[in-house]
Design an enzyme around this catalytic site. Sequence first.
Site: not given
Length: 159
Positions: A87, A94-96, A129
Site C-alpha cells: 500500500n 501511502v494509500c490508506v 499500489y
Amino acid sequence: MTNSAEEVIRNEWDLLRKSGLLCQINCSAGPIKTKGIYNLFKWKAIMKAPNNSPYSGYAFKFEIDFPEDYPNSPPNVYCKTDIYHMNVDIDGRVCVSSVGDEWDNAKNISTVLKSIFVIFKVPNPESPYRSEIAELYNSNISEYEKNVKDHCEKYAIKI
C-alpha cells in the site's frame, strides 16, 4: 481559504497533542519548524511499527502535506523510509483508507495516523499500489514476511 485550513490544522495539532493518540500508536508527529516558524501544511512523523506485525522492531519516517483546501481534500502522505509494502508505491506515496477516494472532511490527521498504523499490521491487498507484493502476500505469506524483514534490515530504523 488558507487561513481556514491553517486554523483547522492548528486545532487538530492541539487536539492530537492532548489526546494521547501519539503514544497509543507509537508515533511522533507535527509540523516542520523552519527558522523558528512552524509550517502547518508540512508535517513530519516517525512511527514505530506495531508488535505482532512483520515490521515489528522498526520505525519509519513519514511526511504529510496538507492541501490549502484541507479538510475538504485529504493530505498527501509519503513514507520517507524505503519500505516493502503493497500500500506504499515506489515513490513512498501511502494509500490508506482515510486518504484519497474515501476521504471526507469529517476525517482528520488523527484518522490518517491511525490508518498508517493499521496498514503495518493489516495491509490491504484489495487496493495495492504494488500488485506484485499483494500477490505474494495472498499466495505465500511466509515468503512475504521474509521479504518484509529483509527489506526492513536494509532500510528501516532499527529500534
